[in-house]
Design an enzyme around this catalytic site. Sequence first.
Site, PDB file in Angstrom:
ATOM      1  N   GLU A 154     -56.006  74.317 -11.859  1.00 22.00           N
ATOM      2  CA  GLU A 154     -55.578  75.422 -10.909  1.00 22.00           C
ATOM      3  C   GLU A 154     -54.736  76.465 -12.030  1.00 22.00           C
ATOM      4  O   GLU A 154     -53.614  76.116 -12.035  1.00 22.00           O
ATOM      5  CB  GLU A 154     -54.720  74.771  -9.954  1.00 22.00           C
ATOM      6  CG  GLU A 154     -54.076  75.807  -8.911  1.00 22.00           C
ATOM      7  CD  GLU A 154     -53.060  75.142  -8.073  1.00 22.00           C
ATOM      8  OE1 GLU A 154     -52.327  75.940  -7.648  1.00 22.00           O
ATOM      9  OE2 GLU A 154     -52.593  74.091  -8.363  1.00 22.00           O
ATOM     10  N   CYS A 188     -48.679  80.887  -7.555  1.00 23.86           N
ATOM     11  CA  CYS A 188     -49.743  81.323  -7.928  1.00 23.86           C
ATOM     12  C   CYS A 188     -50.521  81.782  -6.799  1.00 23.86           C
ATOM     13  O   CYS A 188     -51.509  82.366  -6.625  1.00 23.86           O
ATOM     14  CB  CYS A 188     -50.732  80.166  -8.507  1.00 23.86           C
ATOM     15  SG  CYS A 188     -50.699  78.599  -7.335  1.00 23.86           S
TER      16      CYS A 188
END
Length: 202
Positions: A154, A188
């Site tokens: 990720e 993020c």
Amino acid sequence: MGAPIRFVREAQIAGSSAHIADTVRILERYEFERLAGRTLLAFEPVGVCALITPWNFPVLQIITKVMPALATGCTVVLEPSEYAPISPMLFAEVLHDAGVPPGAFNLINGDGPTVGEAMARHPDVDMVSFTGSARAGVQVAKNAADTVKRVHQELGGNSANILMTDVDLEPAVTRGVLGAYRNAGQSCTAPTRMLVPRQLHE
């Protein structure tokens, strides 16, 4: 890492609790063996999982990686960010006090270039899961390649915040700016790019 208590309760703690509840709910119903026609599909633990987590969500990121791995029978080696070591140490104490068998969960403190690289390269590690920058993610993938282990990533990035022509501009922009600076902008999923129709730019 330091964060406002309201944010901790609403994001770190509530999010972690929700992930734990989801893991339990899924595990209770998950069929680890199932027939597909005349073929038996068996879903087995991948093995030793090296989990590398960032500093910006030091509880939530650990929960989202450790819980599914343990629930499916994998052994875990966690390397949290060296910038936020206290939460993972407390988490390790919680697992110990809960009676998790010795060796099922292991915590290694250190920095990514040293400990993370060693974990990604280690021949006894079957999978590495990394959350962080794209630059570091490339290194993790390269380090894992020689032992042909599974890699899950990720990687950091910025999410687009798309405004349409019929938008109510003032509240949308206000929400967008607040969302971009959630957790001091260290997320993020921060919508730090706002795409606006040309006629609404001014």
